[in-house]
Design a protein around this motif. Structure first.
Motif, PDB file in Angstrom:
ATOM      1  N   PHE A 254      39.643  27.355  47.692  1.00  0.00           N
ATOM      2  CA  PHE A 254      39.835  27.618  46.229  1.00  0.00           C
ATOM      3  C   PHE A 254      38.663  28.217  45.632  1.00  0.00           C
ATOM      4  O   PHE A 254      38.954  29.163  44.672  1.00  0.00           O
ATOM      5  N   LEU A 255      37.465  27.775  45.592  1.00  0.00           N
ATOM      6  CA  LEU A 255      36.524  28.328  44.838  1.00  0.00           C
ATOM      7  C   LEU A 255      35.996  29.624  45.186  1.00  0.00           C
ATOM      8  O   LEU A 255      35.447  30.658  44.358  1.00  0.00           O
ATOM      9  N   GLU A 256      36.255  29.976  46.662  1.00  0.00           N
ATOM     10  CA  GLU A 256      36.129  31.296  47.135  1.00  0.00           C
ATOM     11  C   GLU A 256      37.046  32.422  46.496  1.00  0.00           C
ATOM     12  O   GLU A 256      36.689  33.510  46.314  1.00  0.00           O
ATOM     13  N   ARG A 257      38.180  31.921  46.132  1.00  0.00           N
ATOM     14  CA  ARG A 257      39.038  32.922  45.799  1.00  0.00           C
ATOM     15  C   ARG A 257      39.538  32.950  44.271  1.00  0.00           C
ATOM     16  O   ARG A 257      39.371  34.150  43.809  1.00  0.00           O
ATOM     17  N   GLN A 271      40.405  34.120  37.684  1.00  0.00           N
ATOM     18  CA  GLN A 271      40.793  32.595  37.568  1.00  0.00           C
ATOM     19  C   GLN A 271      39.897  32.014  37.082  1.00  0.00           C
ATOM     20  O   GLN A 271      39.833  30.898  36.293  1.00  0.00           O
ATOM     21  N   ILE A 272      38.643  32.063  37.452  1.00  0.00           N
ATOM     22  CA  ILE A 272      37.311  31.122  37.389  1.00  0.00           C
ATOM     23  C   ILE A 272      37.167  31.179  35.836  1.00  0.00           C
ATOM     24  O   ILE A 272      36.438  30.147  35.575  1.00  0.00           O
ATOM     25  N   VAL A 281      39.712  21.925  39.171  1.00  0.00           N
ATOM     26  CA  VAL A 281      38.479  21.813  39.902  1.00  0.00           C
ATOM     27  C   VAL A 281      38.084  20.459  39.866  1.00  0.00           C
ATOM     28  O   VAL A 281      37.761  19.636  40.818  1.00  0.00           O
ATOM     29  N   ALA A 282      37.794  19.945  38.390  1.00  0.00           N
ATOM     30  CA  ALA A 282      37.122  18.772  38.301  1.00  0.00           C
ATOM     31  C   ALA A 282      38.179  17.513  38.603  1.00  0.00           C
ATOM     32  O   ALA A 282      37.616  16.540  39.363  1.00  0.00           O
ATOM     33  N   GLU A 333      46.737  14.496  46.933  1.00  0.00           N
ATOM     34  CA  GLU A 333      46.673  14.713  45.589  1.00  0.00           C
ATOM     35  C   GLU A 333      45.788  16.004  45.379  1.00  0.00           C
ATOM     36  O   GLU A 333      46.257  16.960  44.560  1.00  0.00           O
ATOM     37  N   ALA A 334      44.684  15.798  45.813  1.00  0.00           N
ATOM     38  CA  ALA A 334      43.634  16.645  45.291  1.00  0.00           C
ATOM     39  C   ALA A 334      43.991  18.265  46.226  1.00  0.00           C
ATOM     40  O   ALA A 334      43.907  19.282  45.553  1.00  0.00           O
ATOM     41  N   VAL A 335      44.496  18.035  47.298  1.00  0.00           N
ATOM     42  CA  VAL A 335      45.053  19.530  48.004  1.00  0.00           C
ATOM     43  C   VAL A 335      46.263  20.016  47.473  1.00  0.00           C
ATOM     44  O   VAL A 335      46.167  21.107  47.076  1.00  0.00           O
ATOM     45  N   ASP A 336      47.058  19.147  46.813  1.00  0.00           N
ATOM     46  CA  ASP A 336      48.301  19.592  46.150  1.00  0.00           C
ATOM     47  C   ASP A 336      47.935  20.241  44.872  1.00  0.00           C
ATOM     48  O   ASP A 336      48.547  21.561  44.365  1.00  0.00           O
ATOM     49  N   LEU A 337      47.113  19.853  44.242  1.00  0.00           N
ATOM     50  CA  LEU A 337      46.529  20.337  42.955  1.00  0.00           C
ATOM     51  C   LEU A 337      46.009  21.689  43.175  1.00  0.00           C
ATOM     52  O   LEU A 337      46.389  22.581  42.366  1.00  0.00           O
ATOM     53  N   LEU A 338      45.141  22.060  44.147  1.00  0.00           N
ATOM     54  CA  LEU A 338      44.545  23.351  44.364  1.00  0.00           C
ATOM     55  C   LEU A 338      45.501  23.940  44.951  1.00  0.00           C
ATOM     56  O   LEU A 338      45.231  25.240  44.477  1.00  0.00           O
ATOM     57  N   ALA A 339      46.335  23.650  45.824  1.00  0.00           N
ATOM     58  CA  ALA A 339      47.237  24.654  46.506  1.00  0.00           C
ATOM     59  C   ALA A 339      48.390  25.063  45.498  1.00  0.00           C
ATOM     60  O   ALA A 339      48.545  26.297  45.221  1.00  0.00           O
ATOM     61  N   GLY A 340      48.786  24.172  44.486  1.00  0.00           N
ATOM     62  CA  GLY A 340      49.516  24.697  43.409  1.00  0.00           C
ATOM     63  C   GLY A 340      48.986  25.725  42.279  1.00  0.00           C
ATOM     64  O   GLY A 340      49.470  26.352  41.758  1.00  0.00           O
ATOM     65  N   ALA A 341      47.555  25.704  42.190  1.00  0.00           N
ATOM     66  CA  ALA A 341      46.864  26.466  41.407  1.00  0.00           C
ATOM     67  C   ALA A 341      46.390  27.734  42.104  1.00  0.00           C
ATOM     68  O   ALA A 341      45.593  28.478  41.571  1.00  0.00           O
TER      69      ALA A 341
END
Length: 392
Positions: A254-257, A271-272, A281-282, A333-341
Motif C-alpha cells: 500500500f505504501l509503495e503505491r 493518494q499519500i 494507514v494509522a 480487518e487491517a488488510v481489508d482496510l488497505l485493500a479497500g483503499a
C-alpha cells in the motif's frame, strides 16, 4: 550442505527474510499450479526451515514459540501459501514428536521430512493383527505434494463406544484427489487424500484424548522444553506469525503505491497527500500491532510455562484459541482496510494486495481459527462453563 550447528533465532529470521523476494516471485506460479514450486521447497530446506520443530537428536533445532512467530512473519511477508504450508509442516512435525520413539526413528530419518495432516476424524479404523486397517477420506492436506508422511485422524470402535485416534501413514499409500480449486491459499496444494483398508502398524497411532491431556507416548522427548506444552498452545504458536506477515506485506504494498497514484475524481494527484489515507494507514498499522501483541503474548506463555514446567489452566488453554482468532480478526480487518483503499486497479491478478486479501480470508475461516467460535469458547470459560469443543 547445511551446517550441523543449530542456528540462532536471529540467523533463522535472517534466512527467512532473505527468501522473501524469491517467495514473491514464485507466488503467482504457485497459485496457477495449486502447489508450491519445487524450487521454493528446496530453498526452504536449505535454510533449515523444516527442522525448526524437529527433535534435536535427529538434527532438528527444537525452536521455541517466539522463533516460530518471528520466522512466520517473514514467510508471511513473502507468500501466504508458503507460510501456511510451513506452519502446517511445523505442527505435524511437532505432533510426530508425541509418538513412540521407535516411530520417530523412522519418520525423522530425514530431519527435513515434511508431514501433512489433519485433525478431523473423517475415517474409520478396525483392529487387525498387528495394528489397524483404516478407511477414509481427509480434506485440506496442505503441502501434500511435498510431504512423505500423512498424519490422519480416525474413529476406532471400542467396547465403550468410539475412540478418536491420530495415526501416521506414508503418503505414497494414499490416493490423491486433485480437488484444490479455491479462492484463497491456492498455492498450498491442500488436496484431499483417501485410503481404503490401509494398514497402520501398532505404535503408529495414539489416542487423541490422551494427547489433549499432554499424555504423550514419547519417552525421549519427555524432558524436552519444546514438548512441555499442550497441543492447543503448540498449534497456536505455529499459526500466528504468518498472519502478521501478510498484514505487513499488505502495508508495504500500500505504501509503495500511494505516492504514485491519484485518488480518482478528486483533486488529490497523490493518494499519500489525502488525510483519509493517513487515517487508513494509522488504523491498519495499529490493528496489525495489536494482533502481534496477542501473538507474542501467546508465544511468551508457551515458552515461559514450558521453561518452568508449569501446567496450563483451562483459561490459558482457551486463551490460546482466542488469541489465534483475535490475530485473524485484526489482521483481516487491517488488510481489508488497505485493500479497500487501494483503488479499482488493485483487483488485477498481478497485484499483491488482492492475493493477500484472499489468503488471509481463507486462513481466518479455518475451523480452528474462526474468530467467532474462539471468542465464544473463551467467553464460556470466563463465565465458568465447560468448553463446547474437545480442542482446548
Amino acid at each position: 550442505m547445511q551446517s550441523t550447528a543449530i542456528p540462532t533465532r536471529a540467523e533463522l529470521v535472517e534466512r527467512a527474510r532473505g527468501l522473501v523476494p524469491m517467495l514473491r516471485e514464485h507466488a503467482a506460479r504457485a497459485e496457477h499450479k495449486a502447489r508450491l514450486a519445487d524450487e521454493v521447497v528446496a530453498a526452504l530446506t536449505e535454510a533449515g526451515i523444516f527442522r525448526m520443530r524437529t527433535p534435536a537428536r535427529f538434527g532438528g533445532y527444537e525452536c521455541d514459540a517466539a522463533t516460530l512467530i518471528d520466522v512466520g512473519i517473514e514467510l508471511g511477508r513473502g507468500d501466504g501459501s508458503v507460510a501456511f504450508d510451513v506452519a502446517a509442516w511445523w505442527i505435524m512435525s511437532w505432533n510426530v514428536g508425541l509418538f513412540p520413539d521407535e516411530v520417530q526413528d523412522v519418520v525423522f530419518a530425514d530431519p527435513d521430512v515434511r508431514i501433512c495432516g489433519t485433525l478431523a476424524p473423517t475415517a474409520t479404523a478396525e483392529p487387525t493383527t498387528g495394528g489397524l486397517r483404516v478407511t477414509g477420506t481427509w480434506a485440506f492436506n496442505s503441502g501434500a505434494a511435498h510431504s512423505s508422511w500423512k498424519v490422519f485422524s480416525a474413529i476406532l470402535p471400542t467396547d465403550d463406544g468410539a475412540l478418536p485416534i491420530m495415526g501416521l501413514v506414508p503418503s505414497a499409500e494414499l490416493d490423491v484427489v486433485e480437488d484444490w480449486d479455491v479462492s484463497g491459499l491456492r498455492g498450498t496444494g491442500s488436496v484431499t487424500l483417501s485410503g481404503h483398508d490401509v494398514f497402520v502398524p501398532e505404535g503408529r497411532y495414539i489416542p487423541i484424548p490422551a494427547l489433549l491431556q499432554q499424555q504423550y507416548a514419547s519417552k525421549r522427548n519427555a524432558e524436552s522444553t519444546m514438548y512441555r506444552a499442550p497441543v492447543v498452545g503448540a498449534v497456536g504458536a505455529a499459526t500466528c506469525g504468518k498472519l502478521i506477515g501478510l498484514a505487513r506485506a499488505a502495508q508495504e504494498d500500500f505504501l509503495e503505491r500511494i505516492a504514485k497514484r491519484p485518488i480518482t475524481n478528486t483533486s488529490y494527484e497523490r493518494q499519500i497527500d489525502a488525510p483519509v489515507t493517513h487515517l487508513q494507514v494509522a488504523e491498519a498499522t495499529l490493528k496489525t500491532d495489536e494482533a502481534e501483541h496477542h501473538a507474542r503474548k501467546l508465544a511468551a506463555m508457551v515458552d515461559g510455562k514450558a521453561g518452568a514446567g508449569q501446567e496450563w489452566t483451562l483459561q490459558e488453554r482457551a486463551y490460546a484459541r482466542v488469541a489465534v482468532g483475535r490475530v485473524c480478526q485484526l489482521t483481516a480487518e487491517a488488510v481489508d482496510l488497505l485493500a479497500g483503499a487501494s483503488g479499482a486497479s488493485s483487483i488485477y491478478a498481478d497485484q499483491l494486495i488482492q492475493r493477500i486479501r484472499r489468503d488471509i480470508q481463507a486462513i481466518t475461516i479455518h475451523a480452528l481459527n474462526l474468530p467467532s467460535t474462539n471468542l465464544e469458547l473463551y467467553g464460556r470459560v470466563l463465565c465458568g462453563l465447560e468448553p463446547n469443543t474437545f480442542f482446548v
